[in-house]
Design a protein around this motif. Structure first.
Motif, PDB file in Angstrom:
ATOM      1  N   TRP A 196       1.013  -1.235   0.191  1.00 18.28           N
ATOM      2  CA  TRP A 196       0.006  -0.031  -0.009  1.00 18.28           C
ATOM      3  C   TRP A 196       0.949   1.306   0.152  1.00 18.28           C
ATOM      4  CZ3 TRP A 196      -5.470   0.369   0.384  1.00 18.28           C
ATOM      5  CH2 TRP A 196      -6.345  -0.796   0.527  1.00 18.28           C
ATOM      6  N   ALA A 197       0.532   2.354  -0.725  1.00 18.49           N
ATOM      7  CA  ALA A 197       1.133   3.716  -0.502  1.00 18.49           C
ATOM      8  C   ALA A 197       0.075   4.758  -0.831  1.00 18.49           C
ATOM      9  CB  ALA A 197       2.138   3.629  -1.760  1.00 18.49           C
ATOM     10  N   GLU A 198       0.668   5.896  -0.311  1.00 23.34           N
ATOM     11  CA  GLU A 198      -0.246   7.263  -0.563  1.00 23.34           C
ATOM     12  C   GLU A 198       0.576   7.924  -1.104  1.00 23.34           C
ATOM     13  OE1 GLU A 198      -2.696   7.863   3.769  1.00 23.34           O
ATOM     14  OE2 GLU A 198      -0.710   8.645   3.721  1.00 23.34           O
ATOM     15  N   SER A 199      -0.177   8.932  -2.125  1.00 23.83           N
ATOM     16  CA  SER A 199       0.779   9.826  -2.789  1.00 23.83           C
ATOM     17  C   SER A 199      -0.085  10.929  -3.512  1.00 23.83           C
ATOM     18  CB  SER A 199       1.330   9.004  -4.117  1.00 23.83           C
ATOM     19  OG  SER A 199       0.435   8.463  -5.044  1.00 23.83           O
ATOM     20  N   SER A 200       0.352  11.692  -4.344  1.00 22.72           N
ATOM     21  CA  SER A 200      -0.477  12.670  -5.162  1.00 22.72           C
ATOM     22  C   SER A 200      -0.160  12.388  -6.536  1.00 22.72           C
ATOM     23  CB  SER A 200       0.008  14.108  -4.872  1.00 22.72           C
ATOM     24  OG  SER A 200      -0.502  15.056  -5.733  1.00 22.72           O
ATOM     25  N   CYS A 201      -1.181  11.914  -6.978  1.00 18.94           N
ATOM     26  CA  CYS A 201      -1.213  11.505  -8.388  1.00 18.94           C
ATOM     27  C   CYS A 201      -1.845  12.286  -9.350  1.00 18.94           C
ATOM     28  CB  CYS A 201      -1.690  10.064  -8.743  1.00 18.94           C
ATOM     29  SG  CYS A 201      -1.054   8.955  -7.761  1.00 18.94           S
ATOM     30  N   SER A 202      -1.289  13.110 -10.376  1.00 21.59           N
ATOM     31  CA  SER A 202      -1.927  13.984 -11.081  1.00 21.59           C
ATOM     32  C   SER A 202      -2.632  15.314 -10.306  1.00 21.59           C
ATOM     33  CB  SER A 202      -2.716  13.348 -12.298  1.00 21.59           C
ATOM     34  OG  SER A 202      -2.172  12.514 -12.868  1.00 21.59           O
ATOM     35  N   GLY A 203      -1.742  15.383  -9.037  1.00 19.91           N
ATOM     36  CA  GLY A 203      -2.493  16.510  -8.349  1.00 19.91           C
ATOM     37  C   GLY A 203      -3.741  15.956  -7.319  1.00 19.91           C
ATOM     38  N   ALA A 204      -3.900  14.883  -7.302  1.00 17.85           N
ATOM     39  CA  ALA A 204      -4.974  14.554  -6.561  1.00 17.85           C
ATOM     40  C   ALA A 204      -4.563  13.308  -5.489  1.00 17.85           C
ATOM     41  CB  ALA A 204      -6.175  13.446  -7.422  1.00 17.85           C
ATOM     42  N   ARG A 205      -4.990  13.590  -4.096  1.00 16.83           N
ATOM     43  CA  ARG A 205      -4.606  12.723  -3.180  1.00 16.83           C
ATOM     44  C   ARG A 205      -5.027  11.341  -3.497  1.00 16.83           C
ATOM     45  NH1 ARG A 205      -6.898  12.705   2.958  1.00 16.83           N
ATOM     46  NH2 ARG A 205      -5.386  11.102   3.823  1.00 16.83           N
ATOM     47  N   THR A 206      -3.990  10.269  -3.337  1.00 12.84           N
ATOM     48  CA  THR A 206      -4.338   8.941  -3.834  1.00 12.84           C
ATOM     49  C   THR A 206      -4.029   7.789  -3.160  1.00 12.84           C
ATOM     50  OG1 THR A 206      -4.135   9.748  -6.206  1.00 12.84           O
ATOM     51  CG2 THR A 206      -4.138   7.278  -5.971  1.00 12.84           C
ATOM     52  N   LEU A 207      -4.781   6.673  -2.845  1.00 10.93           N
ATOM     53  CA  LEU A 207      -4.441   5.523  -1.909  1.00 10.93           C
ATOM     54  C   LEU A 207      -4.393   4.329  -3.199  1.00 10.93           C
ATOM     55  CD1 LEU A 207      -4.072   4.752   0.877  1.00 10.93           C
ATOM     56  CD2 LEU A 207      -6.404   3.908   1.038  1.00 10.93           C
ATOM     57  N   SER A 208      -3.055   3.859  -3.149  1.00  7.55           N
ATOM     58  CA  SER A 208      -2.925   2.700  -4.057  1.00  7.55           C
ATOM     59  C   SER A 208      -2.559   1.392  -3.465  1.00  7.55           C
ATOM     60  CB  SER A 208      -1.684   3.363  -5.066  1.00  7.55           C
ATOM     61  OG  SER A 208      -1.944   4.497  -5.866  1.00  7.55           O
ATOM     62  N   ARG A 209      -3.083   0.351  -4.130  1.00  2.01           N
ATOM     63  CA  ARG A 209      -2.613  -0.846  -3.700  1.00  2.01           C
ATOM     64  C   ARG A 209      -2.217  -1.972  -4.647  1.00  2.01           C
ATOM     65  NH1 ARG A 209      -5.987  -5.869  -3.039  1.00  2.01           N
ATOM     66  NH2 ARG A 209      -5.279  -6.938  -1.270  1.00  2.01           N
ATOM     67  N   VAL A 210      -0.883  -2.413  -4.592  1.00  3.42           N
ATOM     68  CA  VAL A 210      -0.531  -3.314  -5.714  1.00  3.42           C
ATOM     69  C   VAL A 210      -0.377  -4.888  -5.146  1.00  3.42           C
ATOM     70  CG1 VAL A 210       1.608  -4.052  -6.900  1.00  3.42           C
ATOM     71  CG2 VAL A 210       0.804  -1.795  -6.963  1.00  3.42           C
ATOM     72  N   THR A 211      -0.931  -5.664  -5.849  1.00  2.59           N
ATOM     73  CA  THR A 211      -0.732  -7.078  -5.253  1.00  2.59           C
ATOM     74  C   THR A 211       0.168  -8.047  -6.297  1.00  2.59           C
ATOM     75  OG1 THR A 211      -2.821  -7.884  -6.335  1.00  2.59           O
ATOM     76  CG2 THR A 211      -2.806  -7.151  -4.145  1.00  2.59           C
ATOM     77  N   VAL A 212       0.981  -8.643  -5.630  1.00  4.11           N
ATOM     78  CA  VAL A 212       1.648  -9.707  -6.591  1.00  4.11           C
ATOM     79  C   VAL A 212       1.610 -10.998  -5.957  1.00  4.11           C
ATOM     80  CG1 VAL A 212       4.251 -10.104  -7.130  1.00  4.11           C
ATOM     81  CG2 VAL A 212       3.574  -7.883  -6.742  1.00  4.11           C
ATOM     82  N   GLY A 213       1.148 -12.055  -6.967  1.00  5.95           N
ATOM     83  CA  GLY A 213       0.958 -13.325  -6.191  1.00  5.95           C
ATOM     84  C   GLY A 213       1.830 -14.366  -7.318  1.00  5.95           C
ATOM     85  N   THR A 214       2.705 -14.979  -6.598  1.00  8.32           N
ATOM     86  CA  THR A 214       3.726 -15.931  -7.115  1.00  8.32           C
ATOM     87  C   THR A 214       3.694 -17.275  -6.346  1.00  8.32           C
ATOM     88  OG1 THR A 214       5.215 -15.232  -5.621  1.00  8.32           O
ATOM     89  CG2 THR A 214       5.214 -14.214  -7.930  1.00  8.32           C
ATOM     90  N   ALA A 215       4.276 -18.264  -6.989  1.00  7.19           N
ATOM     91  CA  ALA A 215       4.355 -19.711  -6.526  1.00  7.19           C
ATOM     92  C   ALA A 215       5.400 -19.774  -5.466  1.00  7.19           C
ATOM     93  CB  ALA A 215       4.629 -20.640  -7.645  1.00  7.19           C
ATOM     94  N   ALA A 216       6.259 -18.734  -5.407  1.00  3.56           N
ATOM     95  CA  ALA A 216       7.353 -18.530  -4.427  1.00  3.56           C
ATOM     96  C   ALA A 216       7.396 -17.427  -3.783  1.00  3.56           C
ATOM     97  CB  ALA A 216       8.762 -18.637  -4.965  1.00  3.56           C
ATOM     98  N   ALA A 217       7.139 -17.395  -2.386  1.00  2.63           N
ATOM     99  CA  ALA A 217       7.101 -16.228  -1.693  1.00  2.63           C
ATOM    100  C   ALA A 217       8.368 -15.312  -1.732  1.00  2.63           C
ATOM    101  CB  ALA A 217       6.970 -16.607   0.024  1.00  2.63           C
ATOM    102  N   SER A 274       2.026   6.343 -13.228  1.00  5.50           N
ATOM    103  CA  SER A 274       0.671   7.150 -13.004  1.00  5.50           C
ATOM    104  C   SER A 274       1.017   8.430 -12.607  1.00  5.50           C
ATOM    105  CB  SER A 274      -0.089   6.494 -11.760  1.00  5.50           C
ATOM    106  OG  SER A 274      -0.537   5.061 -11.836  1.00  5.50           O
ATOM    107  N   ASP A 275       2.128   9.136 -12.657  1.00  6.57           N
ATOM    108  CA  ASP A 275       2.500  10.541 -12.386  1.00  6.57           C
ATOM    109  C   ASP A 275       2.239  10.722 -11.007  1.00  6.57           C
ATOM    110  OD1 ASP A 275       3.664  12.885 -12.970  1.00  6.57           O
ATOM    111  OD2 ASP A 275       1.621  13.626 -13.717  1.00  6.57           O
ATOM    112  N   CYS A 276       2.658   9.792 -10.034  1.00  9.04           N
ATOM    113  CA  CYS A 276       2.433   9.932  -8.457  1.00  9.04           C
ATOM    114  C   CYS A 276       3.863  10.479  -7.961  1.00  9.04           C
ATOM    115  CB  CYS A 276       1.899   8.715  -7.917  1.00  9.04           C
ATOM    116  SG  CYS A 276       0.524   7.994  -8.640  1.00  9.04           S
ATOM    117  N   ARG A 277       3.537  11.581  -7.004  1.00 12.01           N
ATOM    118  CA  ARG A 277       4.677  11.991  -6.458  1.00 12.01           C
ATOM    119  C   ARG A 277       4.392  11.897  -4.967  1.00 12.01           C
ATOM    120  NH1 ARG A 277       7.259  14.513 -10.688  1.00 12.01           N
ATOM    121  NH2 ARG A 277       6.053  14.994 -12.438  1.00 12.01           N
ATOM    122  N   ALA A 278       5.424  12.625  -3.961  1.00 13.96           N
ATOM    123  CA  ALA A 278       5.075  12.431  -2.707  1.00 13.96           C
ATOM    124  C   ALA A 278       4.852  11.211  -2.010  1.00 13.96           C
ATOM    125  CB  ALA A 278       4.175  13.471  -2.110  1.00 13.96           C
ATOM    126  N   VAL A 279       5.221  10.150  -2.609  1.00 17.49           N
ATOM    127  CA  VAL A 279       4.687   8.742  -2.264  1.00 17.49           C
ATOM    128  C   VAL A 279       5.221   8.433  -0.911  1.00 17.49           C
ATOM    129  CG1 VAL A 279       5.074   6.163  -2.948  1.00 17.49           C
ATOM    130  CG2 VAL A 279       5.022   8.187  -4.789  1.00 17.49           C
TER     131      VAL A 279
END
Length: 362
Positions: free
Chosen positions: A310-331, A349-354
Motif C-alpha cells: 500500500w502507498a499514499e501519494s499525489s497522482c496528477s494533483g489528486a490525493r491517492t491511495l494505491s494498492r498493488v498485489t503480487v501473486g507468485t508460486a514462491a514467496a 501514474s505520475d504520482c509524487r510525494a509517495v
C-alpha cells in the motif's frame, strides 16, 4: 344578384370565415405550445420553421427538473411536440452518470465494464443530433459529483424515420436546451455553441479489444518485472478500468522459466482510489490496513503467495491511495519484486510525494 348566386357567395364567405377562425385558433394554440415546450427555452422562430404550420401541434411528456431543488433526477428536461399522425420533435437532457459501484474492491470496479447502461442513458445514440456539455460546478442533487450532461433531439416522421436535413435544423434547439440546463444548474464554464452539437457517435463495442491493445490501466506493467514472457494468443488478456475516482488492473503474467509446475503464471493487480472513494476504501480494507505495521511473514506450505503493498501519494494533483498485489508460486519472488512493481506503477501514474504504508501477505 339572383337569390341562388347570393346564397353561394354567402356560403363561400362563411366557409372562408370559418377557415380563418380555425387557422387563427390553430396558430394561437401552436404559439402557446412553443412558449411552454422544454421550459419555454426553445428558439421560437427556428422551431416554428421545423414544424408544419398547417398542422395542430401537441405537447407531450413535458418535464423540467432543472435547477437546485430536489434530488438529482435521471432526466433533467424532456419534451415532445407532435403533429397529428405525421411526425414529432423530441428533446431530452440527461445527466452523464458513472455506472454505480457495488463496492470499492477491484472485482467490484471491474464489474462496471460489463454493466449495461439503462435505456435513458443510451437514447442519444439513436437520436438525430446531440451534445455532451460540461458542468464544472456539478449538477445539484446527486450523491457524487456529476460534471457532465447530455442533450439529444430527434426530428422524425411518425414511422420513426428521420426527416431530411433534421440534424442541421434542430441544432439551435439543442443548444438552447443545453444552456438552459447549464444556467439553471449553476454549472459555470463555457456556454454550448451550435457548432458543438453533432450527430451521435457510431457505437464501438470495445476499442481496446478491437485493436488488440492492452487496456489503458494495465499499460504500466512490463513482463520483465516478474521474469515474464510476452503474452501469447491463448493467454488471458489483462482486464482493467479507468474511471474518475478509481483505476484498476488485473493481469496474469506468463513466466519465462517456470521453477516448477505451479510457477507457470504470476498474478499482478493494481488499484488506485481518489476523492469520494477514500473513506469507503479505508473501511472496506480496515483489517488489512491495520496489519501493515507487522513484519510480512507468509505461512509456509502454500501453493501460491500474494503480497499486498500500500502507498499514499499525489497522482496528477489528486490525493491517492494505491494498492498493488503480487501473486507468485514462491514467496521469495513476491517479496523481492513487490517494491519494484509498486514503484513502476506509481511512476507511470505520475504520482509524487509517495509514502509506502507497508505490506501484508494475503
Amino acid at each position: 344578384m339572383a337569390p341562388k348566386a347570393a346564397l353561394v357567395v354567402l356560403a363561400a364567405a362563411l366557409v372562408a370565415g370559418f377557415l380563418l377562425v380555425r387557422s387563427e385558433r390553430r396558430d394561437a394554440h401552436n404559439a402557446e405550445v412553443l412558449d411552454t415546450a422544454c421550459g419555454g427555452v426553445l428558439p421560437r422562430a427556428t422551431v416554428r420553421g421545423l414544424l408544419p404550420g398547417d398542422e395542430t401541434w401537441e405537447l407531450h411528456g413535458e418535464l423540467d427538473l432543472t435547477g437546485p431543488s430536489g434530488r438529482g433526477p435521471r432526466t433533467l428536461l424532456r419534451c415532445s411536440v407532435e403533429w397529428g399522425e405525421y411526425g414529432r420533435l423530441e428533446l431530452a437532457a440527461v445527466p452523464v452518470l458513472d455506472v454505480p459501484l457495488s463496492g470499492v474492491r477491484p472485482r467490484d470496479i471491474l464489474a462496471t465494464r460489463t454493466a449495461e447502461e439503462p435505456d435513458w442513458a443510451t437514447a442519444y445514440l439513436s437520436a438525430t443530433t446531440q451534445v455532451t456539455a460540461g458542468c464544472p460546478a456539478g449538477l445539484p442533487g446527486y450523491p457524487r459529483p456529476v460534471t457532465r450532461f447530455r442533450v439529444h433531439a430527434s426530428l422524425v416522421h411518425d414511422d420513426g424515420s428521420e426527416i431530411a436535413g433534421a440534424a442541421k435544423e434542430v441544432r439551435a434547439a439543442v443548444t438552447a436546451v443545453a444552456n438552459h440546463v447549464r444556467e439553471r444548474g449553476g454549472c459555470g464554464g463555457p456556454a454550448v455553441k451550435p457548432s458543438d452539437v453533432r450527430p451521435p457517435p457510431e457505437p464501438v463495442e470495445d476499442p481496446d479489444e478491437e485493436s488488440g491493445e492492452v487496456v489503458p490501466s494495465c499499460r504500466w506493467f512490463r513482463p520483465e518485472l516478474l521474469d515474464g514472457r510476452a503474452r501469447g494468443r491463448d493467454d488471458r488478456e489483462p482486464d482493467g478500468v479507468t474511471g474518475d475516482d478509481a483505476d484498476v488492473c488485473s493481469l496474469r503474467v506468463p513466466r519465462a522459466k517456470p521453477a516448477n509446475r505451479l510457477d507457470h503464471f504470476a498474478e499482478v493487480g493494481s488499484v488506485s482510489w481518489r476523492g469520494p472513494l477514500l473513506p469507503e476504501v479505508r473501511t472496506a480494507y480496515g483489517a488489512e490496513l491495520a496489519a501493515l505495521s507487522r513484519a510480512p511473514e507468509p505461512e509456509s506450505g502454500e501453493k501460491s503467495y500474494t503480497l499486498a503493498v500500500w502507498a499514499e501519494s499525489s497522482c496528477s494533483g489528486a490525493r491517492t491511495l494505491s494498492r498493488v498485489t503480487v501473486g507468485t508460486a514462491a514467496a521469495a519472488l513476491a517479496a523481492d519484486r513487490a517494491d519494484r512493481i509498486l514503484a513502476a506503477y506509481l511512476a507511470a501514474s505520475d504520482c509524487r510525494a509517495v509514502k509506502v504504508l507497508g505490506k501484508v501477505w494475503k
